[in-house]
Design an enzyme around this catalytic site. Sequence first.
Site, short mmCIF file in Angstrom:
data_model
loop_
_atom_site.label_atom_id
_atom_site.label_comp_id
_atom_site.label_asym_id
_atom_site.label_seq_id
_atom_site.Cartn_x
_atom_site.Cartn_y
_atom_site.Cartn_z
N CYS A 67 8.16 -32.62 -29.19
CA CYS A 67 7.04 -32.52 -28.84
C CYS A 67 5.80 -33.03 -29.35
CB CYS A 67 7.14 -31.49 -27.81
SG CYS A 67 6.80 -30.69 -28.29
N GLU A 125 4.87 -28.05 -20.03
CA GLU A 125 4.37 -28.37 -20.94
C GLU A 125 5.53 -29.84 -21.54
OE1 GLU A 125 2.93 -26.49 -23.12
OE2 GLU A 125 2.75 -24.77 -22.31
P1 NAD Z 1 12.96 -34.63 -18.66
O1 NAD Z 1 11.81 -34.77 -18.06
O2 NAD Z 1 14.01 -35.93 -19.08
O3 NAD Z 1 14.45 -33.43 -18.50
C1 NAD Z 1 14.12 -32.44 -18.79
C2 NAD Z 1 14.63 -31.29 -18.15
O4 NAD Z 1 14.39 -31.99 -16.46
C3 NAD Z 1 16.15 -31.42 -17.66
O5 NAD Z 1 16.54 -30.12 -17.75
C4 NAD Z 1 16.60 -32.35 -16.90
O6 NAD Z 1 17.90 -32.30 -16.26
C5 NAD Z 1 15.68 -31.77 -15.23
N1 NAD Z 1 15.00 -32.87 -14.35
C6 NAD Z 1 14.70 -34.33 -14.76
N2 NAD Z 1 14.64 -34.08 -13.48
C7 NAD Z 1 13.85 -33.29 -12.12
C8 NAD Z 1 13.52 -33.85 -11.13
N3 NAD Z 1 13.18 -34.62 -10.52
N4 NAD Z 1 13.82 -32.04 -10.61
C9 NAD Z 1 14.26 -30.76 -11.36
N5 NAD Z 1 14.03 -31.38 -12.83
C10 NAD Z 1 14.70 -32.23 -13.34
O7 NAD Z 1 13.35 -34.59 -20.00
P2 NAD Z 1 13.78 -35.16 -21.52
O8 NAD Z 1 14.45 -36.15 -22.16
O9 NAD Z 1 14.81 -33.89 -21.69
O10 NAD Z 1 12.96 -33.98 -22.50
C11 NAD Z 1 12.02 -34.64 -23.81
C12 NAD Z 1 10.52 -34.41 -23.25
O11 NAD Z 1 10.74 -33.27 -22.76
C13 NAD Z 1 10.03 -35.31 -23.39
O12 NAD Z 1 9.07 -35.84 -23.43
C14 NAD Z 1 8.96 -34.30 -25.14
O13 NAD Z 1 8.01 -34.04 -25.81
C15 NAD Z 1 9.43 -33.34 -23.64
N6 NAD Z 1 9.19 -31.68 -24.60
C16 NAD Z 1 7.65 -31.06 -24.82
C17 NAD Z 1 7.55 -29.87 -25.37
C18 NAD Z 1 6.22 -29.12 -24.98
O14 NAD Z 1 6.32 -27.71 -25.10
N7 NAD Z 1 5.56 -29.82 -24.57
C19 NAD Z 1 8.69 -29.41 -26.12
C20 NAD Z 1 9.84 -29.89 -26.11
C21 NAD Z 1 9.25 -30.90 -24.90
#
Ligand code: NAD
Length: 491
Positions: free
Chosen positions: A289, A256
Amino acid sequence: MPSALIDVAGVQVSPDHYIDGQRIASATTFELFSPIDQQVLGHIAEGEAEHVEAAIVAAERAFTSWSALSAAQRKVYLDRFSEEIGKRADAFCLLESTDAGVLLSRMRHGVINRAKLNISWFAEHALTLQDRCLETEQATHHIRHDPAGVAVIITPWNSPLMLATWKLGPALAAGNTCIVKPPEWAPLTSSLLADAAHAAGLPAGVLNIVQGTGAKTGSKLVSDPRIARISFTGSVPTAKVIAGAAAANLVPCSLELGGKSAFIVLEDADLDNAAATAALMYRNAGQVCLAGTRLLVHERVAERFVAAMRGYVENLVVGDPRDPATEVGPVIHPRQVERIQGFIERAVSSGAQVLWGGDKHSYGAQYLQPTLIGNVEQADEIVQNEVFGPVLTLQTFSNDAQAVAMANGTDFGLGGVCYGETVHATAVAQQVRTGFIWVNSFGIRDLAAPFGGIKRSGIGREGGDWSFEFFCDVKDVVVPQKPFRASFSQR
Ligand code: NAD
Protein backbone atom coordinates in the site's frame (compact mmCIF):
# COMPACT_ATOMS: atom_id res chain seq x y z
CA MET A 1 -15.66 -31.94 15.90
CA PRO A 2 -12.62 -29.98 14.72
CA SER A 3 -11.41 -30.74 11.19
CA ALA A 4 -8.14 -32.50 10.52
CA LEU A 5 -5.14 -30.19 10.28
CA ILE A 6 -3.95 -29.41 6.78
CA ASP A 7 -0.30 -29.71 5.78
CA VAL A 8 0.98 -26.59 4.06
CA ALA A 9 4.70 -26.51 3.21
CA GLY A 10 5.29 -28.97 6.04
CA VAL A 11 3.36 -26.86 8.57
CA GLN A 12 0.28 -28.33 10.24
CA VAL A 13 -2.44 -25.70 10.42
CA SER A 14 -6.13 -25.78 11.27
CA PRO A 15 -8.64 -24.85 8.55
CA ASP A 16 -11.28 -24.14 11.23
CA HIS A 17 -12.45 -21.00 12.95
CA TYR A 18 -11.24 -20.30 16.48
CA ILE A 19 -14.16 -19.25 18.65
CA ASP A 20 -14.37 -19.11 22.43
CA GLY A 21 -11.06 -20.94 22.80
CA GLN A 22 -12.04 -23.82 20.51
CA ARG A 23 -11.60 -24.90 16.93
CA ILE A 24 -14.97 -24.85 15.19
CA ALA A 25 -15.50 -26.47 11.80
CA SER A 26 -18.06 -25.27 9.28
CA ALA A 27 -20.40 -27.15 6.96
CA THR A 28 -19.32 -24.75 4.23
CA THR A 29 -15.73 -24.22 3.19
CA PHE A 30 -13.83 -22.33 0.52
CA GLU A 31 -10.88 -23.54 -1.50
CA LEU A 32 -7.51 -21.91 -0.87
CA PHE A 33 -4.84 -21.77 -3.60
CA SER A 34 -1.19 -20.85 -3.44
CA PRO A 35 -0.23 -17.92 -5.68
CA ILE A 36 3.13 -19.64 -6.23
CA ASP A 37 1.86 -22.52 -8.34
CA GLN A 38 -1.96 -22.50 -7.99
CA GLN A 39 -1.88 -25.67 -5.89
CA VAL A 40 -4.89 -26.22 -3.65
CA LEU A 41 -3.70 -25.73 -0.07
CA GLY A 42 -6.88 -26.78 1.65
CA HIS A 43 -10.53 -26.15 2.31
CA ILE A 44 -11.05 -23.41 4.84
CA ALA A 45 -14.05 -23.03 7.15
CA GLU A 46 -16.40 -20.32 5.96
CA GLY A 47 -18.08 -18.14 8.55
CA GLU A 48 -21.85 -18.53 8.58
CA ALA A 49 -24.27 -16.48 10.70
CA GLU A 50 -23.96 -19.02 13.54
CA HIS A 51 -20.16 -18.59 13.70
CA VAL A 52 -20.39 -14.82 13.68
CA GLU A 53 -22.99 -15.01 16.44
CA ALA A 54 -20.92 -17.44 18.53
CA ALA A 55 -17.82 -15.24 18.20
CA ILE A 56 -19.66 -12.08 19.24
CA VAL A 57 -21.26 -13.81 22.24
CA ALA A 58 -17.89 -15.25 23.31
CA ALA A 59 -16.09 -11.94 22.89
CA GLU A 60 -18.80 -10.05 24.81
CA ARG A 61 -18.67 -12.55 27.65
CA ALA A 62 -14.86 -12.54 27.81
CA PHE A 63 -14.83 -8.74 27.79
CA THR A 64 -16.16 -8.59 31.36
CA SER A 65 -13.13 -10.30 32.90
CA TRP A 66 -10.45 -9.27 30.36
CA SER A 67 -11.30 -5.57 30.67
CA ALA A 68 -11.27 -5.86 34.47
CA LEU A 69 -7.60 -6.94 34.50
CA SER A 70 -4.95 -4.29 34.95
CA ALA A 71 -2.68 -3.47 32.00
CA ALA A 72 0.14 -5.21 33.89
CA GLN A 73 -1.93 -8.39 34.25
CA ARG A 74 -2.85 -8.36 30.56
CA LYS A 75 0.83 -7.82 29.73
CA VAL A 76 1.68 -11.18 31.32
CA TYR A 77 -0.67 -12.93 28.88
CA LEU A 78 0.40 -10.82 25.91
CA ASP A 79 4.11 -11.34 26.53
CA ARG A 80 3.44 -15.07 26.49
CA PHE A 81 1.41 -14.64 23.28
CA SER A 82 4.37 -12.83 21.70
CA GLU A 83 6.73 -15.61 22.83
CA GLU A 84 4.43 -18.26 21.37
CA ILE A 85 4.48 -16.43 18.04
CA GLY A 86 8.28 -16.52 18.25
CA LYS A 87 8.28 -20.27 18.93
CA ARG A 88 6.34 -20.76 15.68
CA ALA A 89 8.45 -18.32 13.67
CA ASP A 90 9.39 -20.77 10.94
CA ALA A 91 5.82 -21.99 10.56
CA PHE A 92 4.44 -18.43 10.29
CA CYS A 93 7.04 -17.51 7.68
CA LEU A 94 6.45 -20.60 5.55
CA LEU A 95 2.68 -20.25 5.71
CA GLU A 96 2.54 -16.60 4.72
CA SER A 97 5.04 -17.14 1.96
CA THR A 98 2.94 -20.03 0.62
CA ASP A 99 -0.57 -18.56 0.88
CA ALA A 100 0.18 -14.86 0.33
CA GLY A 101 3.34 -15.14 -1.79
CA VAL A 102 5.35 -12.83 0.50
CA LEU A 103 9.14 -13.30 0.19
CA LEU A 104 10.28 -15.88 2.74
CA SER A 105 13.46 -13.88 3.35
CA ARG A 106 11.39 -10.81 4.19
CA MET A 107 9.17 -12.83 6.52
CA ARG A 108 12.20 -14.24 8.33
CA HIS A 109 14.21 -11.04 8.56
CA GLY A 110 11.47 -8.51 9.17
CA VAL A 111 7.84 -9.47 9.44
CA ILE A 112 8.04 -12.19 12.08
CA ASN A 113 9.94 -9.99 14.54
CA ARG A 114 7.55 -7.17 13.88
CA ALA A 115 4.57 -9.47 14.54
CA LYS A 116 6.02 -10.45 17.93
CA LEU A 117 6.79 -6.84 18.75
CA ASN A 118 3.31 -5.69 17.73
CA ILE A 119 1.96 -7.71 20.65
CA SER A 120 4.66 -7.13 23.28
CA TRP A 121 5.31 -3.44 22.53
CA PHE A 122 1.67 -2.40 22.88
CA ALA A 123 1.33 -4.50 26.04
CA GLU A 124 4.22 -2.50 27.50
CA HIS A 125 2.93 0.80 26.14
CA ALA A 126 -0.48 0.20 27.76
CA LEU A 127 1.23 0.59 31.14
CA THR A 128 1.63 4.29 30.35
CA LEU A 129 -2.14 4.69 30.02
CA GLN A 130 -2.61 5.16 33.76
CA ASP A 131 -5.36 7.50 34.86
CA ARG A 132 -4.30 11.06 34.32
CA CYS A 133 -5.38 13.68 36.82
CA LEU A 134 -6.36 17.20 35.92
CA GLU A 135 -6.57 19.41 39.02
CA THR A 136 -8.66 22.57 38.70
CA GLU A 137 -10.03 24.98 41.25
CA GLN A 138 -13.37 23.22 41.18
CA ALA A 139 -12.57 19.56 40.79
CA THR A 140 -10.17 16.72 40.21
CA HIS A 141 -10.73 15.15 36.79
CA HIS A 142 -9.66 11.50 36.74
CA ILE A 143 -9.20 10.91 33.02
CA ARG A 144 -9.39 7.25 32.14
CA HIS A 145 -8.88 5.20 28.99
CA ASP A 146 -11.55 2.52 29.20
CA PRO A 147 -11.57 -0.38 26.73
CA ALA A 148 -14.34 0.05 24.18
CA GLY A 149 -15.70 -3.52 24.03
CA VAL A 150 -15.65 -6.05 21.19
CA ALA A 151 -13.39 -5.00 18.32
CA VAL A 152 -13.68 -6.43 14.81
CA ILE A 153 -10.40 -6.55 12.91
CA ILE A 154 -10.48 -6.99 9.14
CA THR A 155 -7.24 -7.49 7.23
CA PRO A 156 -6.12 -7.70 3.57
CA TRP A 157 -4.09 -10.45 1.93
CA ASN A 158 -0.89 -8.56 1.20
CA SER A 159 0.45 -8.58 4.77
CA PRO A 160 -2.00 -10.50 6.95
CA LEU A 161 0.26 -11.45 9.86
CA MET A 162 1.80 -8.03 10.34
CA LEU A 163 -1.58 -6.28 10.05
CA ALA A 164 -3.52 -8.63 12.34
CA THR A 165 -0.92 -8.27 15.11
CA TRP A 166 -0.58 -4.49 14.54
CA LYS A 167 -4.27 -4.17 15.42
CA LEU A 168 -4.52 -6.98 17.98
CA GLY A 169 -1.60 -5.64 20.04
CA PRO A 170 -3.22 -2.35 21.09
CA ALA A 171 -6.80 -3.67 21.04
CA LEU A 172 -6.03 -6.49 23.49
CA ALA A 173 -3.57 -4.49 25.58
CA ALA A 174 -6.22 -1.82 26.11
CA GLY A 175 -8.64 -4.47 27.41
CA ASN A 176 -10.86 -5.11 24.39
CA THR A 177 -11.74 -8.55 23.11
CA CYS A 178 -11.35 -9.21 19.41
CA ILE A 179 -12.77 -10.98 16.40
CA VAL A 180 -10.39 -11.19 13.44
CA LYS A 181 -11.77 -11.76 9.93
CA PRO A 182 -8.70 -12.72 7.91
CA PRO A 183 -8.43 -12.29 4.15
CA GLU A 184 -9.97 -15.17 2.21
CA TRP A 185 -6.98 -15.34 -0.16
CA ALA A 186 -4.43 -15.68 2.68
CA PRO A 187 -6.00 -16.81 5.97
CA LEU A 188 -3.41 -19.28 7.24
CA THR A 189 -1.16 -17.15 9.44
CA SER A 190 -4.23 -15.79 11.24
CA SER A 191 -5.26 -19.37 11.97
CA LEU A 192 -1.80 -20.05 13.39
CA LEU A 193 -2.12 -16.93 15.55
CA ALA A 194 -5.02 -18.67 17.28
CA ASP A 195 -2.69 -21.59 18.13
CA ALA A 196 -0.15 -19.17 19.60
CA ALA A 197 -2.84 -17.37 21.64
CA HIS A 198 -4.21 -20.70 22.86
CA ALA A 199 -0.77 -21.95 23.91
CA ALA A 200 -0.18 -18.64 25.71
CA GLY A 201 -3.29 -19.28 27.79
CA LEU A 202 -5.26 -16.28 26.53
CA PRO A 203 -8.68 -16.72 28.16
CA ALA A 204 -11.39 -18.17 25.91
CA GLY A 205 -13.24 -15.54 23.90
CA VAL A 206 -10.52 -12.87 24.16
CA LEU A 207 -9.31 -13.59 20.62
CA ASN A 208 -11.61 -15.17 18.04
CA ILE A 209 -10.91 -15.87 14.38
CA VAL A 210 -13.81 -16.20 11.97
CA GLN A 211 -12.77 -16.94 8.39
CA GLY A 212 -14.71 -16.35 5.21
CA THR A 213 -15.30 -13.90 2.42
CA GLY A 214 -15.93 -10.23 3.04
CA ALA A 215 -19.32 -10.25 1.39
CA LYS A 216 -20.62 -13.16 3.42
CA THR A 217 -18.79 -13.20 6.77
CA GLY A 218 -17.17 -9.78 7.08
CA SER A 219 -20.38 -7.93 6.30
CA LYS A 220 -22.22 -9.70 9.12
CA LEU A 221 -19.51 -8.79 11.61
CA VAL A 222 -19.29 -5.12 10.72
CA SER A 223 -23.06 -4.58 10.72
CA ASP A 224 -23.69 -6.08 14.14
CA PRO A 225 -24.72 -3.43 16.69
CA ARG A 226 -22.87 -5.22 19.53
CA ILE A 227 -19.52 -4.35 17.94
CA ALA A 228 -17.76 -1.40 19.61
CA ARG A 229 -14.92 -0.80 17.13
CA ILE A 230 -14.08 -1.76 13.55
CA SER A 231 -10.45 -1.65 12.51
CA PHE A 232 -10.10 -2.19 8.76
CA THR A 233 -7.17 -2.31 6.38
CA GLY A 234 -8.00 -2.85 2.74
CA SER A 235 -9.28 -1.17 -0.39
CA VAL A 236 -11.29 2.02 -0.81
CA PRO A 237 -14.45 0.40 -2.26
CA THR A 238 -14.66 -2.07 0.67
CA ALA A 239 -14.01 0.74 3.15
CA LYS A 240 -17.02 2.64 1.82
CA VAL A 241 -19.25 -0.39 2.42
CA ILE A 242 -17.81 -0.94 5.92
CA ALA A 243 -18.06 2.75 6.83
CA GLY A 244 -21.72 2.60 5.76
CA ALA A 245 -22.37 -0.38 8.03
CA ALA A 246 -20.51 1.33 10.88
CA ALA A 247 -22.50 4.53 10.36
CA ALA A 248 -25.77 2.64 10.69
CA ASN A 249 -24.77 1.72 14.26
CA LEU A 250 -22.65 4.83 14.92
CA VAL A 251 -19.59 2.65 15.54
CA PRO A 252 -16.14 4.27 15.24
CA CYS A 253 -14.07 2.73 12.48
CA SER A 254 -10.42 3.09 11.59
CA LEU A 255 -9.75 2.82 7.86
CA GLU A 256 -6.25 2.17 6.46
CA LEU A 257 -6.67 2.13 2.70
CA GLY A 258 -4.92 2.18 -0.61
CA GLY A 259 -2.31 4.54 -1.93
CA LYS A 260 -0.90 6.06 -5.10
CA SER A 261 2.10 7.65 -3.51
CA ALA A 262 4.59 9.86 -5.29
CA PHE A 263 8.30 9.04 -5.48
CA ILE A 264 9.88 12.42 -6.14
CA VAL A 265 13.43 12.73 -7.47
CA LEU A 266 14.69 16.31 -7.29
CA GLU A 267 17.46 17.66 -9.50
CA ASP A 268 19.93 17.58 -6.58
CA ALA A 269 19.18 13.97 -5.60
CA ASP A 270 21.76 11.23 -5.25
CA LEU A 271 20.46 9.53 -8.39
CA ASP A 272 21.98 6.14 -7.82
CA ASN A 273 20.59 5.92 -4.30
CA ALA A 274 17.19 7.11 -5.48
CA ALA A 275 17.21 4.56 -8.31
CA ALA A 276 18.11 1.69 -5.96
CA THR A 277 15.23 2.67 -3.67
CA ALA A 278 12.81 3.05 -6.58
CA ALA A 279 13.57 -0.52 -7.68
CA LEU A 280 12.45 -1.63 -4.20
CA MET A 281 8.91 -0.56 -5.14
CA TYR A 282 8.62 -3.87 -7.02
CA ARG A 283 9.02 -5.84 -3.79
CA ASN A 284 6.04 -8.11 -2.97
CA ALA A 285 5.25 -7.76 -6.70
CA GLY A 286 4.23 -4.17 -5.99
CA GLN A 287 1.42 -5.30 -3.69
CA VAL A 288 2.38 -2.79 -1.02
CA CYS A 289 0.00 0.00 0.00
CA LEU A 290 2.76 2.45 0.90
CA ALA A 291 4.94 1.98 -2.20
CA GLY A 292 5.84 5.12 -4.13
CA THR A 293 4.33 4.02 -7.42
CA ARG A 294 4.37 7.34 -9.28
CA LEU A 295 7.92 8.31 -10.15
CA LEU A 296 8.10 12.11 -10.50
CA VAL A 297 11.57 13.03 -11.73
CA HIS A 298 13.12 16.41 -12.52
CA GLU A 299 13.37 16.67 -16.31
CA ARG A 300 17.10 17.50 -16.23
CA VAL A 301 17.99 14.24 -14.44
CA ALA A 302 15.23 11.95 -15.74
CA GLU A 303 17.32 10.22 -18.38
CA ARG A 304 20.18 9.44 -15.97
CA PHE A 305 17.78 8.34 -13.25
CA VAL A 306 15.90 5.97 -15.56
CA ALA A 307 19.17 4.47 -16.82
CA ALA A 308 20.37 3.91 -13.24
CA MET A 309 17.06 2.38 -12.23
CA ARG A 310 17.02 0.12 -15.29
CA GLY A 311 20.33 -1.32 -14.08
CA TYR A 312 18.78 -2.30 -10.76
CA VAL A 313 15.52 -3.58 -12.26
CA GLU A 314 17.29 -5.76 -14.85
CA ASN A 315 18.98 -7.59 -12.00
CA LEU A 316 15.80 -8.25 -10.01
CA VAL A 317 15.16 -11.97 -9.55
CA VAL A 318 11.53 -12.92 -10.19
CA GLY A 319 10.46 -16.31 -8.90
CA ASP A 320 9.33 -18.54 -6.06
CA PRO A 321 9.10 -16.37 -2.92
CA ARG A 322 10.52 -19.22 -0.83
CA ASP A 323 13.81 -19.09 -2.74
CA PRO A 324 16.22 -16.80 -0.79
CA ALA A 325 17.45 -15.32 -4.09
CA THR A 326 13.99 -14.14 -5.16
CA GLU A 327 13.22 -10.44 -4.99
CA VAL A 328 9.87 -10.29 -6.79
CA GLY A 329 7.30 -12.99 -6.09
CA PRO A 330 3.87 -13.80 -7.51
CA VAL A 331 0.69 -11.76 -7.78
CA ILE A 332 -1.87 -13.05 -5.29
CA HIS A 333 -4.66 -14.23 -7.61
CA PRO A 334 -5.44 -14.73 -11.32
CA ARG A 335 -8.10 -12.01 -10.97
CA GLN A 336 -5.43 -9.55 -9.84
CA VAL A 337 -3.14 -10.58 -12.73
CA GLU A 338 -5.95 -9.80 -15.14
CA ARG A 339 -6.73 -6.52 -13.41
CA ILE A 340 -3.09 -5.37 -13.53
CA GLN A 341 -2.72 -6.36 -17.19
CA GLY A 342 -5.91 -4.46 -17.95
CA PHE A 343 -4.36 -1.27 -16.53
CA ILE A 344 -1.27 -1.71 -18.71
CA GLU A 345 -3.26 -2.47 -21.87
CA ARG A 346 -5.59 0.51 -21.45
CA ALA A 347 -2.64 2.82 -20.75
CA VAL A 348 -0.80 1.65 -23.87
CA SER A 349 -3.90 1.95 -26.03
CA SER A 350 -4.26 5.56 -24.95
CA GLY A 351 -0.68 6.42 -25.89
CA ALA A 352 1.48 5.45 -22.90
CA GLN A 353 4.87 3.87 -23.50
CA VAL A 354 6.16 0.73 -21.78
CA LEU A 355 9.74 1.60 -20.77
CA TRP A 356 10.36 -1.90 -19.41
CA GLY A 357 8.36 -5.01 -18.58
CA GLY A 358 4.67 -4.83 -19.48
CA ASP A 359 4.02 -8.54 -19.76
CA LYS A 360 3.71 -11.79 -17.89
CA HIS A 361 6.98 -13.20 -16.58
CA SER A 362 8.08 -16.57 -17.90
CA TYR A 363 8.40 -17.95 -14.36
CA GLY A 364 4.68 -18.80 -14.11
CA ALA A 365 1.05 -17.85 -14.58
CA GLN A 366 0.89 -15.42 -11.68
CA TYR A 367 4.21 -13.68 -12.20
CA LEU A 368 4.47 -10.29 -13.93
CA GLN A 369 7.51 -8.44 -15.18
CA PRO A 370 8.49 -5.35 -13.19
CA THR A 371 7.03 -2.62 -15.37
CA LEU A 372 7.57 1.10 -15.92
CA ILE A 373 5.08 3.12 -17.94
CA GLY A 374 6.06 6.51 -19.38
CA ASN A 375 4.41 9.13 -21.55
CA VAL A 376 1.44 9.43 -19.20
CA GLU A 377 -0.68 12.43 -18.24
CA GLN A 378 -1.77 13.35 -14.72
CA ALA A 379 -5.42 12.58 -15.51
CA ASP A 380 -4.69 9.11 -16.92
CA GLU A 381 -6.30 6.14 -15.23
CA ILE A 382 -2.93 4.52 -14.54
CA VAL A 383 -1.71 7.67 -12.74
CA GLN A 384 -4.89 8.15 -10.74
CA ASN A 385 -5.77 4.60 -9.65
CA GLU A 386 -4.04 2.08 -7.41
CA VAL A 387 -2.79 -0.78 -9.63
CA PHE A 388 -1.44 -2.88 -6.73
CA GLY A 389 1.01 -4.79 -8.87
CA PRO A 390 4.61 -4.39 -10.12
CA VAL A 391 3.73 -1.35 -12.23
CA LEU A 392 5.15 2.16 -11.79
CA THR A 393 4.55 5.28 -13.86
CA LEU A 394 7.07 7.95 -14.84
CA GLN A 395 6.35 11.69 -15.13
CA THR A 396 8.79 14.58 -15.28
CA PHE A 397 8.62 18.09 -13.82
CA SER A 398 10.59 21.27 -14.24
CA ASN A 399 10.26 22.90 -10.79
CA ASP A 400 9.31 22.10 -7.19
CA ALA A 401 5.85 23.61 -7.41
CA GLN A 402 5.02 21.37 -10.35
CA ALA A 403 6.36 18.31 -8.51
CA VAL A 404 4.21 19.10 -5.47
CA ALA A 405 1.13 19.71 -7.62
CA MET A 406 1.63 16.36 -9.37
CA ALA A 407 2.26 14.58 -6.06
CA ASN A 408 -0.95 16.03 -4.65
CA GLY A 409 -2.92 15.50 -7.83
CA THR A 410 -4.73 12.26 -6.97
CA ASP A 411 -7.52 11.32 -4.57
CA PHE A 412 -5.07 9.33 -2.44
CA GLY A 413 -2.83 10.58 0.37
CA LEU A 414 -1.11 7.68 2.06
CA GLY A 415 2.67 8.08 1.83
CA GLY A 416 5.47 9.35 -0.33
CA VAL A 417 9.19 9.43 -0.95
CA CYS A 418 11.33 12.46 -1.75
CA TYR A 419 14.97 12.26 -2.83
CA GLY A 420 17.14 15.38 -3.01
CA GLU A 421 19.56 17.49 -0.96
CA THR A 422 18.18 16.97 2.56
CA VAL A 423 16.99 20.52 3.36
CA HIS A 424 15.53 20.92 -0.11
CA ALA A 425 13.86 17.48 -0.10
CA THR A 426 12.44 18.06 3.39
CA ALA A 427 10.93 21.36 2.29
CA VAL A 428 9.29 19.70 -0.71
CA ALA A 429 8.14 16.72 1.39
CA GLN A 430 6.40 19.07 3.79
CA GLN A 431 4.17 20.33 0.99
CA VAL A 432 3.02 16.88 -0.09
CA ARG A 433 -0.41 16.13 1.38
CA THR A 434 -0.09 12.63 2.83
CA GLY A 435 -0.13 10.83 6.17
CA PHE A 436 3.66 10.30 6.04
CA ILE A 437 6.57 10.78 3.66
CA TRP A 438 10.14 9.50 3.68
CA VAL A 439 13.03 11.83 2.83
CA ASN A 440 16.00 10.09 1.14
CA SER A 441 14.81 6.77 2.52
CA PHE A 442 11.92 4.32 2.41
CA GLY A 443 10.02 2.14 4.83
CA ILE A 444 11.43 3.39 8.15
CA ARG A 445 8.66 2.70 10.67
CA ASP A 446 8.37 2.86 14.43
CA LEU A 447 5.56 1.49 16.55
CA ALA A 448 5.37 4.75 18.48
CA ALA A 449 4.94 6.87 15.33
CA PRO A 450 1.57 7.60 13.66
CA PHE A 451 0.67 5.67 10.53
CA GLY A 452 -2.28 6.29 8.22
CA GLY A 453 -3.51 8.23 5.26
CA ILE A 454 -5.56 11.26 4.31
CA LYS A 455 -8.10 11.82 1.52
CA ARG A 456 -9.20 8.45 0.07
CA SER A 457 -6.28 6.68 1.80
CA GLY A 458 -8.06 6.46 5.10
CA ILE A 459 -9.44 7.83 8.30
CA GLY A 460 -7.55 7.68 11.57
CA ARG A 461 -4.03 6.85 12.65
CA GLU A 462 -2.50 3.69 14.03
CA GLY A 463 0.65 3.40 16.12
CA GLY A 464 1.61 4.41 19.66
CA ASP A 465 -0.97 6.53 21.49
CA TRP A 466 -3.09 6.83 18.33
CA SER A 467 -3.95 3.11 18.41
CA PHE A 468 -5.05 3.43 22.03
CA GLU A 469 -7.11 6.54 21.33
CA PHE A 470 -9.03 4.46 18.83
CA PHE A 471 -9.51 1.32 20.87
CA CYS A 472 -10.43 3.16 24.11
CA ASP A 473 -13.26 5.31 25.37
CA VAL A 474 -11.86 8.32 27.15
CA LYS A 475 -13.82 9.04 30.33
CA ASP A 476 -13.62 11.93 32.77
CA VAL A 477 -14.55 11.07 36.37
CA VAL A 478 -15.10 14.45 38.04
CA VAL A 479 -14.70 14.75 41.83
CA PRO A 480 -15.37 18.24 43.30
CA GLN A 481 -12.74 19.92 45.46
CA LYS A 482 -15.33 21.20 47.94
CA PRO A 483 -18.55 19.57 49.13
CA PHE A 484 -21.11 20.04 46.37
CA ARG A 485 -24.61 21.30 47.12
CA ALA A 486 -27.21 21.34 44.34
CA SER A 487 -28.66 24.73 43.51
CA PHE A 488 -30.77 25.99 40.58
CA SER A 489 -28.70 29.14 40.37
CA GLN A 490 -25.54 27.10 39.72
CA ARG A 491 -24.09 27.66 36.26
P1 NAD B 1 -10.25 -5.69 0.14
O1 NAD B 1 -10.82 -4.38 0.52
O2 NAD B 1 -10.77 -6.38 -1.04
O3 NAD B 1 -10.39 -6.72 1.35
C1 NAD B 1 -9.86 -6.47 2.63
C2 NAD B 1 -10.61 -7.28 3.66
O4 NAD B 1 -11.95 -6.82 3.71
C3 NAD B 1 -10.68 -8.79 3.34
O5 NAD B 1 -10.53 -9.50 4.54
C4 NAD B 1 -12.10 -8.94 2.82
O6 NAD B 1 -12.62 -10.22 3.01
C5 NAD B 1 -12.83 -7.92 3.67
N1 NAD B 1 -14.12 -7.47 3.13
C6 NAD B 1 -14.47 -7.33 1.83
N2 NAD B 1 -15.75 -6.89 1.74
C7 NAD B 1 -16.21 -6.74 3.01
C8 NAD B 1 -17.44 -6.32 3.58
N3 NAD B 1 -18.48 -5.96 2.82
N4 NAD B 1 -17.56 -6.29 4.91
C9 NAD B 1 -16.52 -6.64 5.70
N5 NAD B 1 -15.33 -7.07 5.22
C10 NAD B 1 -15.16 -7.10 3.90
O7 NAD B 1 -8.68 -5.43 0.03
P2 NAD B 1 -7.57 -6.47 -0.45
O8 NAD B 1 -7.67 -6.61 -1.93
O9 NAD B 1 -7.61 -7.66 0.42
O10 NAD B 1 -6.22 -5.67 -0.07
C11 NAD B 1 -5.61 -4.77 -0.89
C12 NAD B 1 -5.94 -3.35 -0.50
O11 NAD B 1 -5.53 -3.11 0.86
C13 NAD B 1 -5.18 -2.33 -1.32
O12 NAD B 1 -6.04 -1.28 -1.66
C14 NAD B 1 -4.09 -1.85 -0.38
O13 NAD B 1 -3.59 -0.58 -0.67
C15 NAD B 1 -4.80 -1.89 0.93
N6 NAD B 1 -3.84 -1.93 2.05
C16 NAD B 1 -3.70 -0.79 2.82
C17 NAD B 1 -2.78 -0.76 3.86
C18 NAD B 1 -2.62 0.44 4.75
O14 NAD B 1 -2.07 0.31 5.82
N7 NAD B 1 -3.07 1.62 4.34
C19 NAD B 1 -2.01 -1.91 4.11
C20 NAD B 1 -2.16 -3.03 3.32
C21 NAD B 1 -3.09 -3.02 2.27
